[in-house]
Design an enzyme around this catalytic site. Structure first.
Site, PDB file in Angstrom:
ATOM      1  CG  ASP A   1      -9.700  -1.562   1.630  1.00  0.00           C
ATOM      2  OD1 ASP A   1      -9.415  -2.279   0.660  1.00  0.00           O
ATOM      3  OD2 ASP A   1      -8.986  -1.456   2.632  1.00  0.00           O
ATOM      4  N   GLY A   2      -9.219   1.491   3.525  1.00  0.00           N
ATOM      5  CA  GLY A   2      -8.158   2.477   3.466  1.00  0.00           C
ATOM      6  C   GLY A   2      -8.247   3.451   4.627  1.00  0.00           C
TER       7      GLY A   2
ATOM      8  N   GLY B   1      -3.313   0.094  -3.184  1.00  0.00           N
ATOM      9  CA  GLY B   1      -1.946  -0.347  -3.437  1.00  0.00           C
ATOM     10  C   GLY B   1      -1.073  -0.445  -2.197  1.00  0.00           C
ATOM     11  CG  PHE B   2       1.357   1.366  -1.302  1.00  0.00           C
ATOM     12  CD1 PHE B   2       1.004   2.030  -2.468  1.00  0.00           C
ATOM     13  CD2 PHE B   2       2.479   0.560  -1.312  1.00  0.00           C
ATOM     14  CE1 PHE B   2       1.764   1.925  -3.623  1.00  0.00           C
ATOM     15  CE2 PHE B   2       3.265   0.433  -2.452  1.00  0.00           C
ATOM     16  CZ  PHE B   2       2.908   1.113  -3.616  1.00  0.00           C
TER      17      PHE B   2
ATOM     18  CG  MET C   1      -6.636  -3.517  -5.372  1.00  0.00           C
ATOM     19  SD  MET C   1      -5.766  -3.019  -3.874  1.00  0.00           S
ATOM     20  CE  MET C   1      -5.824  -4.552  -2.961  1.00  0.00           C
TER      21      MET C   1
ATOM     22  CG  HIS D   1      -9.595  -5.150  -2.499  1.00  0.00           C
ATOM     23  ND1 HIS D   1      -9.031  -4.110  -1.791  1.00  0.00           N
ATOM     24  CD2 HIS D   1      -9.974  -4.622  -3.696  1.00  0.00           C
ATOM     25  CE1 HIS D   1      -9.075  -2.999  -2.543  1.00  0.00           C
ATOM     26  NE2 HIS D   1      -9.627  -3.291  -3.683  1.00  0.00           N
TER      27      HIS D   1
ATOM     28  N   GLY E   1      -7.175  -2.155   9.018  1.00  0.00           N
ATOM     29  CA  GLY E   1      -5.769  -2.407   8.729  1.00  0.00           C
ATOM     30  C   GLY E   1      -4.860  -1.839   9.793  1.00  0.00           C
TER      31      GLY E   1
ATOM     32  CB  SER F   1      -5.345   3.394  10.818  1.00  0.00           C
ATOM     33  OG  SER F   1      -6.175   2.932   9.780  1.00  0.00           O
TER      34      SER F   1
ATOM     35  CG  MET G   1      -2.196  -5.381  -4.425  1.00  0.00           C
ATOM     36  SD  MET G   1      -1.223  -4.219  -3.458  1.00  0.00           S
ATOM     37  CE  MET G   1      -2.344  -3.853  -2.115  1.00  0.00           C
TER      38      MET G   1
END
Ligand code: DX5
Ligand code: ZN
Length: 223
Positions: A177-178, A143-144, A68, A66, A199, A201, A37
């Site tokens: 992703d996410g 971003g997070f 970003m 990845h 990630g 979770s 990032m």
């Protein structure tokens, strides 16, 4: 399409990365997902290109990079030793010259991925299909870590798989992703995704060991 798992390295215990990579190698993962990032394309800064090269020297597991960052093509000279199993994924929204940048990734010897923010419609990549190996559907705003899935992105996966197959690109893979939790991964698999970024979770969920979480995720996605 075969299911693959890609642990998100920004969710590791950064004081214990080497040990955690050994655990991931032992349980068997397809990629290591590395988020880069720049605090411009996304409002955060995480891992660095030095981290990428350090991980590459530590393991033979392919890297799933990845990016970003704005104008990612300006950073390609920093990635050492890319091979044809590695993925370099740029965001459609991050460069004016997407097609040229995808071609540059292939020249680096890596597989070319394009990531779409939740607000970017799938039709934006229709003229890029011959330059793409993977489409990364962001199921949260990038971003997070630790965010909740955006429900509309789940149907987006299904529509994308249909678009790719109808255009004859049945070999293009769909990565998600996410908030790829154990529950969401099942739905994402049913909708047509086959590469799962694990990630906070799932793979790095603190309720169980990394190894047990990987085994559980693999089972859910029909590994
Ligand atoms: C977020 C990153 C993800 C993140 C996933 O922008 O691209 O890879 O680490 O973390 P979780 O699974 O916690 O959403
Ligand atoms: Zn990511």
């Amino acid at each position: 399409m075969k299911s693959k798992i890609s642990p998100s390295m920004m969710c590791t215990d950064l004081m214990n990365v080497e040990e955690e990579i050994s655990v991931l190698e032992e349980v068997g993962v397809d990629y290591l997902h590395i988020d880069i990032m720049d605090n411009h394309f996304v409002p955060n800064i995480t891992l660095s290109t030095d981290f990428i090269n350090a991980v590459r020297n530590k393991t033979s597991v392919p890297l799933d990079i990845h990016l970003m960052i704005n104008n990612p093509e300006k950073t390609f000279h920093l990635y050492k030793g890319c091979n044809k199993q590695d993925i370099i994924c740029i965001h459609y929204e991050a460069t004016k010259h997407v097609q040229r940048t995808l071609v540059m990734i292939k020249k680096l010897g890596a597989r070319a991925g394009i990531a779409l923010n939740p607000g970017t419609p799938i039709c934006m990549i229709e003229d890029l299909l011959s330059d793409i190996d993977i489409v990364l559907v962001m199921t949260v705003n990038p971003g997070f870590a630790g965010q909740k899935v955006i429900p509309s992105t789940l149907d987006k996966i299904e529509r994308l798989r249909k678009l790719l197959d109808q255009a004859g690109y049945t070999d293009i893979e769909i990565e998600v992703d996410g908030n790829v939790s154990f529950e969401n991964a099942k739905i994402m698999r049913e909708k047509g995704a086959n590469i799962f970024v694990g990630g906070t979770s799932s793979i790095f969920n603190k309720d169980a060991s990394i190894s047990d979480n990987c085994k559980r995720l693999k089972k859910i996605v029909g590994y």
